[in-house]
Design a protein around this motif. Sequence first.
Motif, PDB file in Angstrom:
ATOM      1  N   GLU A   1       0.819  -0.977  -0.022  1.00 28.43           N
ATOM      2  CA  GLU A   1       0.141  -0.128   0.145  1.00 28.43           C
ATOM      3  C   GLU A   1       0.802   1.313  -0.036  1.00 28.43           C
ATOM      4  OE1 GLU A   1      -4.149  -0.029   2.319  1.00 28.43           O
ATOM      5  OE2 GLU A   1      -2.349   0.774   3.394  1.00 28.43           O
ATOM      6  N   SER A   2       0.883   1.987  -0.963  1.00 28.97           N
ATOM      7  CA  SER A   2       1.946   3.033  -1.313  1.00 28.97           C
ATOM      8  C   SER A   2       3.062   2.642  -1.041  1.00 28.97           C
ATOM      9  CB  SER A   2       1.380   4.157  -0.243  1.00 28.97           C
ATOM     10  OG  SER A   2       0.132   4.486  -0.358  1.00 28.97           O
ATOM     11  N   ASP A   3       3.533   1.637  -1.542  1.00 27.59           N
ATOM     12  CA  ASP A   3       5.056   1.062  -1.386  1.00 27.59           C
ATOM     13  C   ASP A   3       5.488   0.688  -0.048  1.00 27.59           C
ATOM     14  OD1 ASP A   3       5.665   1.677  -4.259  1.00 27.59           O
ATOM     15  OD2 ASP A   3       6.102   3.584  -3.654  1.00 27.59           O
ATOM     16  N   ARG A   4       4.505   0.539   0.839  1.00 26.51           N
ATOM     17  CA  ARG A   4       4.698   0.027   2.262  1.00 26.51           C
ATOM     18  C   ARG A   4       3.957  -1.383   2.348  1.00 26.51           C
ATOM     19  NH1 ARG A   4       6.680   3.197   5.995  1.00 26.51           N
ATOM     20  NH2 ARG A   4       5.094   2.418   7.382  1.00 26.51           N
ATOM     21  N   VAL A   5       4.405  -2.173   3.184  1.00 27.44           N
ATOM     22  CA  VAL A   5       3.965  -3.392   3.553  1.00 27.44           C
ATOM     23  C   VAL A   5       2.605  -2.942   4.391  1.00 27.44           C
ATOM     24  CG1 VAL A   5       3.721  -5.425   5.217  1.00 27.44           C
ATOM     25  CG2 VAL A   5       5.853  -4.765   3.590  1.00 27.44           C
ATOM     26  N   ASP A   6       1.331  -3.737   4.087  1.00 28.03           N
ATOM     27  CA  ASP A   6       0.034  -3.412   4.398  1.00 28.03           C
ATOM     28  C   ASP A   6      -0.132  -4.452   5.594  1.00 28.03           C
ATOM     29  OD1 ASP A   6      -2.575  -3.122   5.098  1.00 28.03           O
ATOM     30  OD2 ASP A   6      -3.268  -3.904   3.022  1.00 28.03           O
ATOM     31  N   THR A   7       0.376  -3.972   6.780  1.00 31.41           N
ATOM     32  CA  THR A   7       0.387  -4.686   8.067  1.00 31.41           C
ATOM     33  C   THR A   7      -1.157  -4.963   8.357  1.00 31.41           C
ATOM     34  OG1 THR A   7       0.341  -2.662   9.448  1.00 31.41           O
ATOM     35  CG2 THR A   7       2.390  -3.632   8.760  1.00 31.41           C
ATOM     36  N   LYS A   8      -2.123  -4.312   8.160  1.00 33.74           N
ATOM     37  CA  LYS A   8      -3.598  -4.461   8.546  1.00 33.74           C
ATOM     38  C   LYS A   8      -4.012  -5.585   7.625  1.00 33.74           C
ATOM     39  CE  LYS A   8      -4.859  -0.664  11.315  1.00 33.74           C
ATOM     40  NZ  LYS A   8      -3.461  -0.054  11.545  1.00 33.74           N
ATOM     41  N   GLY A   9      -3.615  -5.545   6.433  1.00 33.54           N
ATOM     42  CA  GLY A   9      -4.043  -6.354   5.330  1.00 33.54           C
ATOM     43  C   GLY A   9      -3.597  -7.807   5.485  1.00 33.54           C
ATOM     44  N   LEU A  10      -2.123  -7.963   6.086  1.00 29.74           N
ATOM     45  CA  LEU A  10      -1.789  -9.240   6.108  1.00 29.74           C
ATOM     46  C   LEU A  10      -2.412 -10.035   7.387  1.00 29.74           C
ATOM     47  CD1 LEU A  10       2.262  -8.388   6.327  1.00 29.74           C
ATOM     48  CD2 LEU A  10       1.129  -9.804   4.509  1.00 29.74           C
ATOM     49  N   ILE A  11      -2.809  -9.174   8.358  1.00 33.13           N
ATOM     50  CA  ILE A  11      -3.484  -9.681   9.519  1.00 33.13           C
ATOM     51  C   ILE A  11      -4.724 -10.205   9.096  1.00 33.13           C
ATOM     52  CG2 ILE A  11      -4.495  -9.275  11.876  1.00 33.13           C
ATOM     53  CD1 ILE A  11      -1.295  -9.723  11.700  1.00 33.13           C
ATOM     54  N   GLU A  12      -5.582  -9.288   8.214  1.00 28.97           N
ATOM     55  CA  GLU A  12      -6.790  -9.724   7.914  1.00 28.97           C
ATOM     56  C   GLU A  12      -6.930 -11.082   6.984  1.00 28.97           C
ATOM     57  OE1 GLU A  12      -9.825  -6.425   6.677  1.00 28.97           O
ATOM     58  OE2 GLU A  12      -8.781  -7.012   4.767  1.00 28.97           O
TER      59      GLU A  12
END
Lengths: 370, 370
Positions: B138-149
């Motif tokens: 997400e915007s060149d950063r790891v999507d930490t919330k997405g990973l957990i979801e």
Amino acid sequence: MTDPRLTPLAASLPDTVPFVGPETQQRRMGREFTARLGANESVFGPSPRAIEAMQAAARDVWMYGDPEAHELRHAVAAHHGIAPEHIRVGEGIDGLLGLLVRLTVAQGDWVVTSEGGYPTFDYHVTGFGGRIEQVPYESDRVDTKGLIERAGWTGAKLVYIANPDNPMGGLQGARAIHEMIEALPQGALLVLDEAYAEFAPEAERPEIDPTDERVIRLRSFSKAHGLAGARVGYAIGPAPLIAAFDRVRNHFGLGRISQAGAHAALADRDHLAHVVSQVAAARARIAAIAHDNGLAPLPSSTNFVAIDCGGDGAFARRVMTGLGARGVFVRMPGVAPLDRCIRVTAGREADLDTFAAALPEALEEARAAP
Amino acid sequence: MTDPRLTPLAASLPDTVPFVGPETQQRRMGREFTARLGANESVFGPSPRAIEAMQAAARDVWMYGDPEAHELRHAVAAHHGIAPEHIRVGEGIDGLLGLLVRLTVAQGDWVVTSEGGYPTFDYHVTGFGGRIEQVPYESDRVDTKGLIERAGWTGAKLVYIANPDNPMGGLQGARAIHEMIEALPQGALLVLDEAYAEFAPEAERPEIDPTDERVIRLRSFSKAHGLAGARVGYAIGPAPLIAAFDRVRNHFGLGRISQAGAHAALADRDHLAHVVSQVAAARARIAAIAHDNGLAPLPSSTNFVAIDCGGDGAFARRVMTGLGARGVFVRMPGVAPLDRCIRVTAGREADLDTFAAALPEALEEARAAP
């Protein structure tokens, strides 16, 4: 307590590796061994050129090793006079065996090996959920016909034999190996562990076409080449099987220093010949020491001698422990009747002096035990 | 042609490892790279004391390395101020990841990672028959919330995150990591790959109780410590999981020279601080070179900088190829939209001079392409 996230297979395994290292024993004893003669390492050391090559490579160690180990692989291929697609270089025979088992043994698949044979092979097979059919030794030698017979019964994927043999030291001649290959059941692969090949007479080394799909051979830089601490070995086999290692291997696994050391060691044939001759002399002396103590050394085509201590496994264990207490690290086979022996690695004069001095005391102590 | 004896899983895999090494590229080009800035190695080299320790260990290389890596394991534990049963030393993060996947991922099990994240993790998961859920950046950063979801949706065994991130270079602060841990679904394990941790500000490194059963952290000697060619890394985690590596590891896998080098490198904090400061300066210069060419460097907490080349993946690939033709080895992310970037490792002055000279030409060439 086991982690609940382990796979059912992993959950079924014990938290143990096959060997207790001499360093662990030293920590327990609180002092160092004087003679390190238990792990079939080459006390005579590697080629000085290999040491130099590794020391030079240490200065470049910020770079990953070539993940294809191109130069070493090609040098090994040239040494054997075969094409590089038949060679796979890897992290010692142990590492290559693990990958081979992973590639070929699904859960429930059978393999055949010798009872009291190489524990690390069994460790890998168990670790991937394979089933192990063990064939007893016959008069201290691998029962090659028995291995083939059981492979037929079980439908084994792999048939493992170390030749020259570890832990007993015997050699199957080229003819016996060829007979095994010819008799191998369809669908089985002969895993020919030749870690000690350099110590056997050249005339007795089987010639095997590397395109033969029935065989994979394994060679080591840990024994005659004296590079145990660098972890390099290689497989020789049919190209499709060799290529398949790329499906599962740790692609940067073979480090830069190890590749450099093995390459230089392979090139130094004079040093290898020197080591082989030193080992032959050391074997003769170990045999003489055994005889001096009324014990029977077994014939050996390796860099160690198994010595029949003349009692049972408990007796040999007492001898081994007594030697350890006197600074001499040796090992012994894990199962009866092989475990009536201790296994002594070829050492330098000073190592064998220490062994010669310690053995009578260790024997006396073992005999006096209640 | 595939070997008919492969397991169904092995038969389903391609004969390919995740990376083509720079040596392979050099062989194809017929010449060497002048600036080796593609593998995030530490061009600044390891501690001179580590080199000395490895050179000394090379003289003892006839001995296997301690299979328990006792001294190194205890030194790492002391460094982190935790008990040794929380530390597992192994053959680089790659090797440890392979063992971790083997221990936890049965065929059909899910893992979650980032789309365009570390290919070697995916290689191991696929190699053990696991299924991979990929979460876009997400915007060149790891999507930490997405990973957990997604971990919740899939019932994933493992949730992988590299922090600081590779290939984009960004950092999740300590708080974001703690939030991930708290939100982790039951039964999942957070795999926190901290290969680049030493380059991130200390205040942003999460403090994690090593007894926390939800997390395993992975550290490397290949990056800030400059020992890529020696292959050493370690895991920090709950004791039962750390102990379980003994079920499956190549017990002599970590060689004597590598253990000695890592031990000495760990002790030399001055050299580490020197490297970290050199890397910071090099990052600033790479960013300046990018700006000079009208390109946008991404913020980095690692030893590399991702540079947005301002076009698509095909354009960035042309830039990368043009740099390679001018002797500069760089890599690029594998998937869109990350692949609009090239990834340039922190180099010495001379390396970056070469890069600065080559970049305008490579860009011009890339823009002129049909």
